[in-house]
Design a protein around this motif. Structure first.
Motif, PDB file in Angstrom:
ATOM      1  N   GLY A  82       0.796  -1.231   0.000  1.00 30.26           N
ATOM      2  CA  GLY A  82       0.000   0.000   0.000  1.00 30.26           C
ATOM      3  C   GLY A  82       0.826   1.277   0.000  1.00 30.26           C
ATOM      4  O   GLY A  82       0.298   2.364   0.212  1.00 30.26           O
ATOM      5  N   ASN A  83       2.128   1.150  -0.224  1.00 28.53           N
ATOM      6  CA  ASN A  83       2.963   2.343  -0.310  1.00 28.53           C
ATOM      7  C   ASN A  83       2.820   2.978  -1.699  1.00 28.53           C
ATOM      8  O   ASN A  83       2.348   2.345  -2.637  1.00 28.53           O
ATOM      9  CB  ASN A  83       4.431   1.974  -0.062  1.00 28.53           C
ATOM     10  N   GLU A  84       3.274   4.206  -1.804  1.00 28.80           N
ATOM     11  CA  GLU A  84       3.244   4.907  -3.089  1.00 28.80           C
ATOM     12  C   GLU A  84       4.667   4.903  -3.662  1.00 28.80           C
ATOM     13  O   GLU A  84       5.647   4.885  -2.906  1.00 28.80           O
ATOM     14  CB  GLU A  84       2.770   6.345  -2.858  1.00 28.80           C
ATOM     15  N   VAL A  85       4.762   4.928  -4.987  1.00 20.86           N
ATOM     16  CA  VAL A  85       6.080   4.966  -5.624  1.00 20.86           C
ATOM     17  C   VAL A  85       6.131   6.170  -6.560  1.00 20.86           C
ATOM     18  O   VAL A  85       5.192   6.417  -7.322  1.00 20.86           O
ATOM     19  CB  VAL A  85       6.365   3.660  -6.405  1.00 20.86           C
ATOM     20  N   GLY A  86       7.209   6.934  -6.461  1.00 23.60           N
ATOM     21  CA  GLY A  86       7.413   8.080  -7.341  1.00 23.60           C
ATOM     22  C   GLY A  86       8.726   7.932  -8.095  1.00 23.60           C
ATOM     23  O   GLY A  86       9.571   7.098  -7.759  1.00 23.60           O
ATOM     24  N   ASN A  87       8.871   8.731  -9.117  1.00 16.04           N
ATOM     25  CA  ASN A  87      10.024   8.697 -10.015  1.00 16.04           C
ATOM     26  C   ASN A  87      11.103   9.655  -9.487  1.00 16.04           C
ATOM     27  O   ASN A  87      10.811  10.796  -9.128  1.00 16.04           O
ATOM     28  CB  ASN A  87       9.498   9.148 -11.399  1.00 16.04           C
ATOM     29  N   HIS A  88      12.346   9.176  -9.407  1.00 16.04           N
ATOM     30  CA  HIS A  88      13.457  10.025  -8.929  1.00 16.04           C
ATOM     31  C   HIS A  88      14.574  10.053  -9.982  1.00 16.04           C
ATOM     32  O   HIS A  88      15.733  10.225  -9.645  1.00 16.04           O
ATOM     33  CB  HIS A  88      13.962   9.462  -7.601  1.00 16.04           C
ATOM     34  N   SER A  89      14.200   9.841 -11.253  1.00 14.95           N
ATOM     35  CA  SER A  89      15.103   9.755 -12.411  1.00 14.95           C
ATOM     36  C   SER A  89      15.651   8.339 -12.549  1.00 14.95           C
ATOM     37  O   SER A  89      15.328   7.466 -11.735  1.00 14.95           O
ATOM     38  CB  SER A  89      16.257  10.764 -12.349  1.00 14.95           C
ATOM     39  N   PHE A  90      16.471   8.125 -13.565  1.00 11.57           N
ATOM     40  CA  PHE A  90      17.028   6.775 -13.789  1.00 11.57           C
ATOM     41  C   PHE A  90      18.334   6.582 -13.030  1.00 11.57           C
ATOM     42  O   PHE A  90      18.508   5.622 -12.299  1.00 11.57           O
ATOM     43  CB  PHE A  90      17.238   6.530 -15.288  1.00 11.57           C
ATOM     44  N   ARG A 107      12.419   6.539 -18.908  1.00 10.77           N
ATOM     45  CA  ARG A 107      12.847   5.142 -18.733  1.00 10.77           C
ATOM     46  C   ARG A 107      12.376   4.620 -17.373  1.00 10.77           C
ATOM     47  O   ARG A 107      11.903   3.488 -17.263  1.00 10.77           O
ATOM     48  CB  ARG A 107      14.370   5.028 -18.858  1.00 10.77           C
ATOM     49  N   THR A 108      12.502   5.452 -16.342  1.00 12.27           N
ATOM     50  CA  THR A 108      12.045   5.033 -15.015  1.00 12.27           C
ATOM     51  C   THR A 108      10.519   4.852 -14.999  1.00 12.27           C
ATOM     52  O   THR A 108      10.007   3.893 -14.414  1.00 12.27           O
ATOM     53  CB  THR A 108      12.475   6.073 -13.958  1.00 12.27           C
ATOM     54  N   ALA A 109       9.811   5.773 -15.664  1.00 12.99           N
ATOM     55  CA  ALA A 109       8.349   5.640 -15.736  1.00 12.99           C
ATOM     56  C   ALA A 109       7.971   4.325 -16.410  1.00 12.99           C
ATOM     57  O   ALA A 109       7.063   3.613 -15.963  1.00 12.99           O
ATOM     58  CB  ALA A 109       7.761   6.828 -16.499  1.00 12.99           C
TER      59      ALA A 109
END
Ligand SMILES: [Zn+2]
Length: 267
Positions: free
Chosen positions: A91-99, A118-120
């Motif tokens: 149930g955690n959230e994940v965000g993009n922090h670049s590759f 690429r990370t997305a």
């Protein structure tokens, strides 16, 4: 009269006076925190996942009925996809922090887009398609081009109000102090579960969380994801515009406008 000797101090004064205005006026899409009237905070973890401590953090979050937001590097997602899947499953959230954690203000347009996309794509390949796409820039370095690109791709930049300071290699007691002395409703708190080179020792972060999580819980804080924090406890708002409930700059962030690597380690 020698005007030259007044020029530098006057310029500095002008810049100091204009600083809050420029942030408030020019950066409408940046999330710094949630509504201060709801007693909840968002714990965020950057630079992972890491087989050395992400699983330990997930287990601690679960133990204290907390959810966190993990700003992951695509390079680590590709190496340790099961850790991202475990975070999502809990149930955690994940965000993009670049590759690969470059300073995006110094990157070409093409490489900046590749870093984000690429990370997305890595996250999409794991079946992760959230309503809101969150992004946190490496080294907290951003400029107008990056803000415009994020807006164009319907992403929102997430910074923070409280820096745990774990990236400086502090002992657990200092990390605890940095968080608990400053915590307030609506705060986004930044921790790290890895670093871009996978060399940093994040055991102090894990040890600090063993104190911070029960203390926040005992103080009556709900520990929620960034999206939940911004929605202010109103689940119906999660799928509507986050920008309605954005609160800007509750605390002056550590920015790096000159592009200098001011401190070793990473944010
Ligand atoms: Zn980082």
């Amino acid at each position: 009269m020698n005007l030259k000797k007044y020029f530098i101090p006057l310029t500095a004064l002008f810049l100091l006076a204009a600083w809050p205005l420029s942030i408030a006026a020019a950066e409408p899409g940046i999330i710094w925190g949630g509504p201060p009237q709801v007693k909840q905070v968002a714990l965020t973890f950057d630079d992972g996942p890491s087989p050395r401590c992400t699983a330990k953090i997930l287990s601690l979050l679960k133990q204290y009925q907390a959810r966190g937001t993990f700003f992951v590097l695509g390079a680590h997602v590709e190496r340790y996809p099961w850790l991202v899947q475990a975070a999502i499953r809990d149930g955690n959230e994940v965000g993009n922090h670049s590759f690969a954690h470059p300073r995006l203000t110094k990157s070409s347009e093409l490489s900046r887009e590749q870093e984000l996309e690429r990370t997305a794509l890595d996250l999409e390949m794991l079946g992760y398609r959230p309503d809101h796409l969150l992004f946190r820039p490496p080294f907290s370095a951003y400029d107008g081009r990056l803000v415009a690109y994020l807006a164009h791709t319907h992403r929102q930049m997430v910074l923070w109000g409280i820096d745990s300071g774990d990236w400086r290699g502090l002992p657990p007691a200092e990390i605890v102090h940095n968080v608990l002395d400053r915590v307030r409703p609506g705060a986004i708190i930044i921790f790290h579960d890895c670093d871009e080179k996978e060399q940093a020792d994040r055991r102090p972060t894990v040890e600090a969380l063993k104190v911070i999580l029960p203390a926040l819980k005992a103080a009556g804080y709900r520990m929620v994801t960034v999206s939940e924090l911004v929605a202010g406890g109103d689940a119906t708002k999660r799928s509507s515009s986050q920008s309605e409930s954005l609160l800007k700059q509750p605390v002056k962030p550590r920015l790096d406008p000159a592009g200098k690597k001011t401190i070793s380690g990473s944010l």
